[in-house]
Design a protein around this motif. Structure first.
Motif, PDB file in Angstrom:
ATOM      1  N   ASN A 151      40.970  39.841  38.296  1.00  0.00           N
ATOM      2  CA  ASN A 151      41.012  40.290  39.694  1.00  0.00           C
ATOM      3  C   ASN A 151      39.613  40.609  40.218  1.00  0.00           C
ATOM      4  OD1 ASN A 151      43.799  40.070  39.971  1.00  0.00           O
ATOM      5  ND2 ASN A 151      44.170  42.135  39.204  1.00  0.00           N
ATOM      6  N   GLN A 152      38.791  41.204  39.355  1.00  0.00           N
ATOM      7  CA  GLN A 152      37.412  41.507  39.754  1.00  0.00           C
ATOM      8  C   GLN A 152      36.615  40.223  39.982  1.00  0.00           C
ATOM      9  OE1 GLN A 152      35.175  43.797  36.902  1.00  0.00           O
ATOM     10  NE2 GLN A 152      33.671  44.465  38.418  1.00  0.00           N
ATOM     11  N   GLU A 155      37.497  38.970  43.336  1.00  0.00           N
ATOM     12  CA  GLU A 155      36.850  39.769  44.372  1.00  0.00           C
ATOM     13  C   GLU A 155      35.368  39.437  44.510  1.00  0.00           C
ATOM     14  OE1 GLU A 155      37.530  43.874  43.610  1.00  0.00           O
ATOM     15  OE2 GLU A 155      39.716  43.730  43.855  1.00  0.00           O
ATOM     16  N   GLU A 156      34.732  39.117  43.392  1.00  0.00           N
ATOM     17  CA  GLU A 156      33.297  38.805  43.406  1.00  0.00           C
ATOM     18  C   GLU A 156      33.017  37.342  43.747  1.00  0.00           C
ATOM     19  OE1 GLU A 156      30.978  41.004  43.233  1.00  0.00           O
ATOM     20  OE2 GLU A 156      32.238  42.717  42.693  1.00  0.00           O
ATOM     21  N   PRO A 161      40.862  32.654  45.047  1.00  0.00           N
ATOM     22  CA  PRO A 161      42.164  33.329  45.144  1.00  0.00           C
ATOM     23  C   PRO A 161      43.338  32.391  44.885  1.00  0.00           C
ATOM     24  CG  PRO A 161      40.740  34.039  46.925  1.00  0.00           C
ATOM     25  CD  PRO A 161      40.026  32.901  46.227  1.00  0.00           C
TER      26      PRO A 161
END
Length: 204
Positions: A151-152, A155-156, A161
């Motif tokens: 998930n990180q 996000e980065e 996605p």
């Protein structure tokens, strides 16, 4: 993927039993759920550790078991009588390609070897080399840190996605295989890949 085609699962697991009984119980329960639903097994070929528990339980339940193992590991991971059909290969890449060729989906549990196999199958799905779902048996929160990391990475901006759905996890075998929502995800898995390797054959 229609339910009629969902006949085989490749389970990535290890030659160790783990320190907690819960891992051994989870391996046996996964095997029993597969037998209950007439699902055959593809796995790493060893008959010790969690590999041995899963393969023996599936085989004793009357389902076909295919073990795919590098020749160099046969002396280390096979003790005594082999379980089901065993195919030896020269290297790890051939092993994974053969596993992928014979299965409809992947489930991962355990250590370094499992993570290496698991992430290669995830990458192959992302590249379009295969269109098969990848699942994590997240026993007692074992994979929580890994899922947080993924998930990180999204996000980065290092994982798209749209590629997040390649992996689905569940805390136990019954939920992973019998849960109607997850089973629907397995059958209706929609690949979303980058179309950079669609014409490649990585079986060799």
């Amino acid at each position: 993927m229609s339910i009629s085609k969902f006949k085989t699962i490749c389970v990535f697991c290890g030659s160790s039993l783990g320190k907690k009984q819960i891992y051994q119980d989870a391996a046996i329960n996964l095997a029993k759920e597969m037998v209950l639903r007439s699902i055959d097994l593809v796995y790493g070929g060893g008959n010790i550790g969690l590999m041995g528990l899963i393969s023996e339980t599936v085989f004793d339940g009357g389902r076909h078991v295919l073990g795919v193992i590098p020749k160099t590991l046969m002396g280390k991971e096979i003790i005594g009588v082999t379980i089901g059909e065993v195919k030896p290969f020269v290297n790890m890449h051939q092993r994974k390609a053969e596993m992928s060729r014979h299965t409809n989906a992947f489930i991962g549990m355990c250590g370094y070897g499992t993570l290496e196999e698991l992430f290669e199958m995830i990458t192959w799905a992302q590249l379009g080399i295969h269109n098969k779902p990848v699942r994590l048996l997240n026993i007692d929160g074992y994979y929580n840190s890994l899922l947080f990391f993924i998930n990180q990475a999204i996000e980065e901006g290092f994982i798209k996605p749209s590629a997040q759905h390649i992996i689905v996890s569940a805390s136990n075998a019954k939920e992973l295989i019998a849960n109607s929502k997850i089973l629907l995800q397995l059958r209706e898995y929609y690949p979303c890949h980058e179309e950079v390797a669609l014409k490649l054959n990585w079986n060799s």
